[in-house]
Design a protein around this motif. Structure first.
Motif, PDB file in Angstrom:
ATOM      1  N   UNK A  16       0.865  -1.174   0.000  1.00 11.80           N
ATOM      2  CA  UNK A  16       0.000   0.000   0.000  1.00 11.80           C
ATOM      3  C   UNK A  16       0.905   1.228   0.000  1.00 11.80           C
ATOM      4  N   UNK A  17       0.290   2.396  -0.150  1.00 10.47           N
ATOM      5  CA  UNK A  17       1.096   3.612  -0.298  1.00 10.47           C
ATOM      6  C   UNK A  17       2.049   3.808   0.880  1.00 10.47           C
ATOM      7  N   UNK A  18       1.518   3.605   2.109  1.00 12.03           N
ATOM      8  CA  UNK A  18       2.335   3.910   3.289  1.00 12.03           C
ATOM      9  C   UNK A  18       3.291   2.803   3.672  1.00 12.03           C
ATOM     10  N   UNK A  19       3.066   1.592   3.155  1.00 14.82           N
ATOM     11  CA  UNK A  19       3.936   0.502   3.583  1.00 14.82           C
ATOM     12  C   UNK A  19       3.399  -0.839   3.144  1.00 14.82           C
ATOM     13  N   UNK A  20       3.428  -1.794   4.067  1.00 17.58           N
ATOM     14  CA  UNK A  20       2.989  -3.156   3.771  1.00 17.58           C
ATOM     15  C   UNK A  20       1.876  -3.519   4.753  1.00 17.58           C
ATOM     16  N   UNK A  54       4.790   0.498   8.340  1.00 20.60           N
ATOM     17  CA  UNK A  54       5.048   1.725   7.585  1.00 20.60           C
ATOM     18  C   UNK A  54       6.461   1.756   7.018  1.00 20.60           C
ATOM     19  N   UNK A  55       6.573   2.366   5.815  1.00 24.75           N
ATOM     20  CA  UNK A  55       7.899   2.693   5.303  1.00 24.75           C
ATOM     21  C   UNK A  55       8.415   3.899   6.069  1.00 24.75           C
ATOM     22  N   UNK A  56       9.714   3.977   6.195  1.00 23.30           N
ATOM     23  CA  UNK A  56      10.306   5.196   6.753  1.00 23.30           C
ATOM     24  C   UNK A  56      10.141   6.326   5.753  1.00 23.30           C
ATOM     25  N   UNK A  57      10.580   7.518   6.110  1.00 19.76           N
ATOM     26  CA  UNK A  57      10.469   8.658   5.186  1.00 19.76           C
ATOM     27  C   UNK A  57      11.273   8.396   3.915  1.00 19.76           C
ATOM     28  N   UNK A  58      10.887   9.061   2.789  1.00 20.36           N
ATOM     29  CA  UNK A  58      11.560   8.816   1.512  1.00 20.36           C
ATOM     30  C   UNK A  58      13.065   9.033   1.639  1.00 20.36           C
ATOM     31  N   UNK A  59      13.839   8.140   1.043  1.00 23.15           N
ATOM     32  CA  UNK A  59      15.287   8.274   1.103  1.00 23.15           C
ATOM     33  C   UNK A  59      15.872   7.774   2.409  1.00 23.15           C
ATOM     34  N   UNK A  60      15.017   7.440   3.367  1.00 26.47           N
ATOM     35  CA  UNK A  60      15.530   6.956   4.647  1.00 26.47           C
ATOM     36  C   UNK A  60      14.809   5.664   5.007  1.00 26.47           C
ATOM     37  N   UNK A  61      14.612   4.848   4.019  1.00 25.02           N
ATOM     38  CA  UNK A  61      13.910   3.585   4.277  1.00 25.02           C
ATOM     39  C   UNK A  61      14.597   2.815   5.380  1.00 25.02           C
ATOM     40  N   UNK A  62      13.820   2.361   6.298  1.00 27.17           N
ATOM     41  CA  UNK A  62      14.391   1.601   7.406  1.00 27.17           C
ATOM     42  C   UNK A  62      14.658   2.461   8.616  1.00 27.17           C
ATOM     43  N   UNK A  63      14.616   3.777   8.437  1.00 27.93           N
ATOM     44  CA  UNK A  63      14.777   4.656   9.597  1.00 27.93           C
ATOM     45  C   UNK A  63      13.389   5.037  10.087  1.00 27.93           C
ATOM     46  N   UNK A  64      13.060   4.706  11.323  1.00 24.13           N
ATOM     47  CA  UNK A  64      11.710   5.005  11.803  1.00 24.13           C
ATOM     48  C   UNK A  64      11.390   6.489  11.716  1.00 24.13           C
ATOM     49  N   UNK A  65      10.214   6.796  11.222  1.00 25.06           N
ATOM     50  CA  UNK A  65       9.776   8.189  11.171  1.00 25.06           C
ATOM     51  C   UNK A  65       9.499   8.676  12.585  1.00 25.06           C
ATOM     52  N   UNK A  66       9.922   9.888  12.874  1.00 24.90           N
ATOM     53  CA  UNK A  66       9.896  10.395  14.244  1.00 24.90           C
ATOM     54  C   UNK A  66       8.499  10.381  14.842  1.00 24.90           C
ATOM     55  N   UNK A  67       7.495  10.794  14.064  1.00 23.13           N
ATOM     56  CA  UNK A  67       6.161  10.907  14.643  1.00 23.13           C
ATOM     57  C   UNK A  67       5.380   9.599  14.566  1.00 23.13           C
ATOM     58  N   UNK A  68       5.976   8.555  14.046  1.00 26.46           N
ATOM     59  CA  UNK A  68       5.281   7.271  13.948  1.00 26.46           C
ATOM     60  C   UNK A  68       6.001   6.189  14.743  1.00 26.46           C
ATOM     61  N   UNK A  69       6.683   6.606  15.790  1.00 22.13           N
ATOM     62  CA  UNK A  69       7.508   5.661  16.550  1.00 22.13           C
ATOM     63  C   UNK A  69       6.716   4.476  17.092  1.00 22.13           C
ATOM     64  N   UNK A  70       5.429   4.716  17.380  1.00 18.32           N
ATOM     65  CA  UNK A  70       4.641   3.646  17.996  1.00 18.32           C
ATOM     66  C   UNK A  70       4.186   2.604  16.976  1.00 18.32           C
ATOM     67  N   UNK A  71       4.207   2.969  15.699  1.00 19.76           N
ATOM     68  CA  UNK A  71       3.699   2.045  14.691  1.00 19.76           C
ATOM     69  C   UNK A  71       4.826   1.171  14.165  1.00 19.76           C
ATOM     70  N   UNK A  72       4.513  -0.092  13.845  1.00 22.90           N
ATOM     71  CA  UNK A  72       5.566  -0.966  13.331  1.00 22.90           C
ATOM     72  C   UNK A  72       6.076  -0.481  11.980  1.00 22.90           C
TER      73      UNK A  72
END
Ligand code: ZN
Ligand code: ZN
Length: 143
Positions: A16-20, A54-72
């Motif tokens: 899906x757009x945001x991830x898997x 969720x995917x991390x932010x563009x260009x930083x795949x694998x780096x957790x997005x700061x405001x989505x820390x609680x989501x896998x």
């Protein structure tokens, strides 16, 4: 669920757009003790799973997005299913497991498993709580 017990997963992974998006079922063998007769409980639970990674932010795949820390997250193109499976299975476990739905439990007098000794199992001794009354009756007969 015994440590190391195999858990069967039937999953669908959708891009899906945001991830898997992971959805499906997990089936786990469950053992324990019957809450009525203390006999063994040997069964399995099947639970539904749905989790968005969720995917991390563009260009930083694998780096957790700061405001989505609680989501896998999808990390290094991998997802960790364990927390989702564990939470779903644990929540599905019965608070009072039974060896079978109509387990008759234990005899209140002798502790025998009523499933083993049969429904006509009884004791001749009377309930000690009636001893005082019986004493009164006997006194009356003596008078
Ligand atoms: Zn039982
Ligand atoms: Zn008994």
């Amino acid at each position: 669920v015994r440590a190391g017990a195999p858990i069967r997963l039937e999953l669908r992974l959708e891009s899906v757009v945001e991830g898997v998006l992971v959805s499906g079922t997990a089936t786990a063998p469950v053992t324990g003790e019957c809450s009525r007769c203390l006999g063994p409980v040997d069964t399995e639970v099947e639970v539904d799973l749905q989790e968005l990674y969720l995917y991390g932010p563009p260009g930083r795949r694998g780096v957790p997005a700061a405001d989505d820390d609680d989501l896998p997250q999808v990390v290094d193109d991998l997802i960790d299913l364990e927390p989702a499976v564990r939470d779903a299975v644990v929540l599905s476990l019965p608070v009072s497991p039974r060896c079978r739905d109509d387990c008759p439990g234990l005899c209140v007098e002798c502790g025998a498993r009523l499933a083993d000794v049969g429904p006509r199992h009884t004791h001749a001794q009377s309930d000690p709580r009636w001893d005082g009354l019986r004493g009164l009756m006997e006194n009356k007969e003596n008078e």
